[in-house]
Design a protein around this motif. Structure first.
Motif, PDB file in Angstrom:
ATOM      1  N   LEU A 267      46.606  41.605  45.434  1.00 19.43           N
ATOM      2  CA  LEU A 267      46.115  42.725  46.228  1.00 19.43           C
ATOM      3  C   LEU A 267      46.006  42.265  47.668  1.00 19.43           C
ATOM      4  CD1 LEU A 267      44.873  45.542  46.590  1.00 19.43           C
ATOM      5  CD2 LEU A 267      42.653  44.552  46.024  1.00 19.43           C
ATOM      6  N   GLU A 268      46.878  42.827  48.524  1.00 21.49           N
ATOM      7  CA  GLU A 268      46.856  42.501  49.950  1.00 21.49           C
ATOM      8  C   GLU A 268      46.864  40.990  50.179  1.00 21.49           C
ATOM      9  OE1 GLU A 268      43.405  44.494  51.396  1.00 21.49           O
ATOM     10  OE2 GLU A 268      44.332  46.479  51.355  1.00 21.49           O
ATOM     11  N   LYS A 269      47.783  40.313  49.498  1.00 21.34           N
ATOM     12  CA  LYS A 269      47.968  38.864  49.593  1.00 21.34           C
ATOM     13  C   LYS A 269      46.764  38.064  49.101  1.00 21.34           C
ATOM     14  CE  LYS A 269      51.426  39.014  53.250  1.00 21.34           C
ATOM     15  NZ  LYS A 269      51.879  38.453  54.531  1.00 21.34           N
ATOM     16  N   LYS A 270      45.918  38.708  48.306  1.00 23.73           N
ATOM     17  CA  LYS A 270      44.834  38.006  47.636  1.00 23.73           C
ATOM     18  C   LYS A 270      45.129  37.910  46.154  1.00 23.73           C
ATOM     19  CE  LYS A 270      40.988  39.323  50.669  1.00 23.73           C
ATOM     20  NZ  LYS A 270      39.688  40.040  50.732  1.00 23.73           N
ATOM     21  N   LEU A 271      44.739  36.792  45.563  1.00 24.34           N
ATOM     22  CA  LEU A 271      44.917  36.613  44.127  1.00 24.34           C
ATOM     23  C   LEU A 271      43.742  37.250  43.396  1.00 24.34           C
ATOM     24  CD1 LEU A 271      46.648  35.218  41.896  1.00 24.34           C
ATOM     25  CD2 LEU A 271      44.988  33.352  41.989  1.00 24.34           C
ATOM     26  N   ILE A 272      44.050  38.199  42.509  1.00 26.24           N
ATOM     27  CA  ILE A 272      43.047  38.847  41.676  1.00 26.24           C
ATOM     28  C   ILE A 272      43.148  38.242  40.282  1.00 26.24           C
ATOM     29  CG2 ILE A 272      42.114  41.022  40.859  1.00 26.24           C
ATOM     30  CD1 ILE A 272      42.172  40.765  43.901  1.00 26.24           C
ATOM     31  N   VAL A 273      42.011  37.869  39.713  1.00 29.95           N
ATOM     32  CA  VAL A 273      41.981  37.113  38.466  1.00 29.95           C
ATOM     33  C   VAL A 273      41.172  37.861  37.415  1.00 29.95           C
ATOM     34  CG1 VAL A 273      41.380  34.918  37.394  1.00 29.95           C
ATOM     35  CG2 VAL A 273      42.096  34.975  39.794  1.00 29.95           C
ATOM     36  N   GLY A 274      41.815  38.135  36.288  1.00 31.36           N
ATOM     37  CA  GLY A 274      41.111  38.728  35.165  1.00 31.36           C
ATOM     38  C   GLY A 274      40.736  37.665  34.154  1.00 31.36           C
ATOM     39  N   THR A 275      39.449  37.576  33.805  1.00 33.86           N
ATOM     40  CA  THR A 275      38.964  36.605  32.829  1.00 33.86           C
ATOM     41  C   THR A 275      38.143  37.339  31.772  1.00 33.86           C
ATOM     42  OG1 THR A 275      36.782  36.111  33.787  1.00 33.86           O
ATOM     43  CG2 THR A 275      38.695  35.023  34.789  1.00 33.86           C
ATOM     44  N   GLU A 276      37.700  36.606  30.784  1.00 31.59           N
ATOM     45  CA  GLU A 276      36.876  37.205  29.744  1.00 31.59           C
ATOM     46  C   GLU A 276      35.465  37.525  30.249  1.00 31.59           C
ATOM     47  OE1 GLU A 276      35.720  32.889  27.751  1.00 31.59           O
ATOM     48  OE2 GLU A 276      37.223  34.181  26.819  1.00 31.59           O
ATOM     49  N   CYS A 277      35.132  37.053  31.456  1.00 27.63           N
ATOM     50  CA  CYS A 277      33.827  37.330  32.053  1.00 27.63           C
ATOM     51  C   CYS A 277      33.899  38.401  33.139  1.00 27.63           C
ATOM     52  CB  CYS A 277      33.231  36.071  32.672  1.00 27.63           C
ATOM     53  SG  CYS A 277      33.099  34.692  31.545  1.00 27.63           S
ATOM     54  N   GLY A 278      35.048  39.020  33.309  1.00 25.08           N
ATOM     55  CA  GLY A 278      35.189  40.023  34.350  1.00 25.08           C
ATOM     56  C   GLY A 278      36.340  39.707  35.283  1.00 25.08           C
ATOM     57  N   GLN A 280      37.657  38.502  39.278  1.00 28.81           N
ATOM     58  CA  GLN A 280      37.330  37.774  40.494  1.00 28.81           C
ATOM     59  C   GLN A 280      38.522  37.791  41.445  1.00 28.81           C
ATOM     60  OE1 GLN A 280      36.112  34.023  38.299  1.00 28.81           O
ATOM     61  NE2 GLN A 280      34.335  34.193  39.623  1.00 28.81           N
ATOM     62  N   TYR A 281      38.293  37.346  42.684  1.00 32.84           N
ATOM     63  CA  TYR A 281      39.396  37.141  43.618  1.00 32.84           C
ATOM     64  C   TYR A 281      39.235  35.769  44.262  1.00 32.84           C
ATOM     65  CZ  TYR A 281      36.438  38.021  47.723  1.00 32.84           C
ATOM     66  OH  TYR A 281      35.475  37.938  48.684  1.00 32.84           O
ATOM     67  N   LEU A 282      40.356  35.209  44.717  1.00 29.85           N
ATOM     68  CA  LEU A 282      40.341  33.879  45.323  1.00 29.85           C
ATOM     69  C   LEU A 282      40.186  34.019  46.832  1.00 29.85           C
ATOM     70  CD1 LEU A 282      40.647  30.809  45.154  1.00 29.85           C
ATOM     71  CD2 LEU A 282      43.131  31.131  45.228  1.00 29.85           C
TER      72      LEU A 282
END
Length: 472
Positions: A267-278, A280-282
């Motif tokens: 998303l807009e050169k950001k890494l979006i991370v899906g985990t079992e806890c919800g 996050q973004y880097l």
């Protein structure tokens, strides 16, 4: 400086007849030796040299079986390696390997001048660099050894300070102390799964680590941002840029709370991370929470599409819920097409647009649908009738590449006139230019394919046992 991909692809041809590189097993270290500014490292996935000054990978040779010992007479020309009890020389300039001798179960390998030495239970045998056996011989005092003869013993007083690190710290992996290599005040320790740790004998603490490849086996998702490629698995994330690898493991330092990564998106050169806890973004300061609930399905039109229980939600980049629609099925895959978000669930395709979430009837009449992907103007689907292509409302049958089964994950993508389909038996490729089907399986570290990414003429194949890079 030569990069990992350039060197590996060139050398692998002689081993497999196909340009495929196995990444991930470089973390399983079998021997280390320093020669000049380079570390020569033998691993379960092959041999690599690491430049200690520039902190980058210099050369690599990929193998399908573990390399026990590796040493070089001249880092620019080639390595001598113990591979399955046989001594080989790999010529870097030509990319060829040469069988030298059958040496059996040796525990040390040495080189000096015009001779190679092997050691087993204190018995040292000499060979010429061409592989001619010279017999039992006292080695030259200038011989450089790799293996047991240059290691420290477990009870050595010099390494007692390591006990708290390697027999308690779970992040270290399983350590065999014969993988130690000491050089002046430096100590390099190879682990079985976490690469190489560097210790300073003067300070008696760990001050660096070398982690080439993946800190996990299963590669579940991938994403690319401006030449950087991120790989997510069951134990964190790894980033590859050129020949530099950086792991993001769970812990306070990274801010990554959950070890298992299910989905990576951009998303807009950001890494979006899906985990079992919800989700996050880097950020430049580590991972930050966007949302603590829901499973990330993807990012489309600057919105996060999330499954939260029996609802499909559209979420803003700051975590605010924009829309929630009731949906009774678990979504297997999501992609965008013609201004809509397509969801694969219950072996059918559903289209999400605005506040509407409806079955895509034009293609669902060919259900069950087991996998799908989109291009700029077409939808491709794997069904019991074979591989189908829908363009402008017209469905065309392309091929019958394999027999699909319900409740199995088939990662799929379309790029460069090819349709890539990951299965439990490798990757099937449909080439639209010549209407042919091919399969990649022997070249993979594991036939069970979990994720795919095609970028710049390279297919990144995430498997249940590491990453493979296939060059077209």
């Amino acid at each position: 400086m030569k990069t990992l991909t350039k060197i590996s692809f060139f050398l692998i041809t002689t081993l497999y007849g196909f340009n495929s590189t196995h990444i991930g097993k470089f973390l399983y270290v079998n021997s280390i030796v320093r020669q000049g500014n380079l570390l020569i490292v033998a691993t379960d996935g092959g041999v690599f040299t690491y430049d200690l000054f520039n902190k980058t990978l210099e050369n690599s040779i990929i193998t399908s079986s573990p390399v026990k010992l590796a040493i070089t007479q001249n880092a620019l020309t080639g390595y001598f390696v113990d591979f399955l009890g046989n001594l080989y020389k790999w010529d870097i300039s030509r990319g060829d390997k040469y069988f030298l001798a059958s040496v059996g179960n040796i525990t040390s390998l040495g080189v000096c001048c015009d001779k190679i030495y092997t050691e087993s239970n204190g018995r040292i045998t000499a060979y010429t660099t061409g592989g001619i056996r010279l017999g039992i011989m006292k080695p030259s005092p200038a011989t450089l050894w790799v293996g047991r003869l240059n290691s420290l013993k477990k009870g050595d007083d010099k390494i007692l300070f390591l006990q708290p690190y390697f027999f308690i710290d779970d992040f270290a992996g399983r350590v065999d102390l014969s993988y130690f290599y000491k050089n002046f005040s430096d100590l390099w320790v190879g682990t079985r799964g976490m690469g190489i740790y560097h210790y300073n004998f003067t300070l008696k603490l760990k001050d660096d680590s070398i982690q080439i490849g993946l800190p996990f086996k299963q590669v579940k998702s991938m994403a690319a941002i401006d030449g950087k490629i991120y790989f997510g698995g069951e134990y964190g994330i790894a980033k590859m840029k050129d020949s530099i690898w950086r792991p993001f493991l769970p812990g306070v330092q990274s801010g990554l709370d959950c070890p298992s990564i299910s989905k990576l998106a951009v998303l807009e050169k950001k890494l979006i991370v899906g985990t079992e806890c919800g989700i996050q973004y880097l950020s430049p300061y580590g991972f930050r929470d966007i949302r603590t609930r829901g499973r990330l399905l993807g990012v489309f039109d600057d919105e996060l599409i999330v499954q939260d229980g029996n609802y499909i939600a559209a979420v803003s980049p700051d975590g605010g819920k924009l829309l929630a629609l009731k949906f009774p099925f678990d979504v297997e895959e999501a992609d965008s097409f013609d201004g809509k978000v397509l969801l694969l669930a219950d072996n059918k395709l559903f289209a999400l647009k605005g506040k509407s979430l409806k079955p895509l009837r034009s293609i669902n009449k060919f259900a069950p649908i087991y996998a799908f992907a989109t291009s700029e103007n077409s939808i491709y689907a794997v069904t019991e009738s074979g591989l189908l292509k829908m363009k402008d409302g017209i469905v065309e049958k392309l091929a019958y590449p394999f027999r699909p089964y319900k409740n199995r994950h088939y990662p799929m993508m379309v790029s460069d006139s090819r349709v890539f389909i990951g299965t439990v038996n490798g990757v099937y490729i449909y080439n639209e230019k010549n209407k042919s089907v091919s399969r990649i399986w022997q070249e993979l570290s594991n036939k069970n394919v979990l994720s795919l990414l095609y970028l710049g003429g390279r297919l990144f194949v995430g498997t249940a046992n590491g990453l493979n890079i296939v060059k077209f």
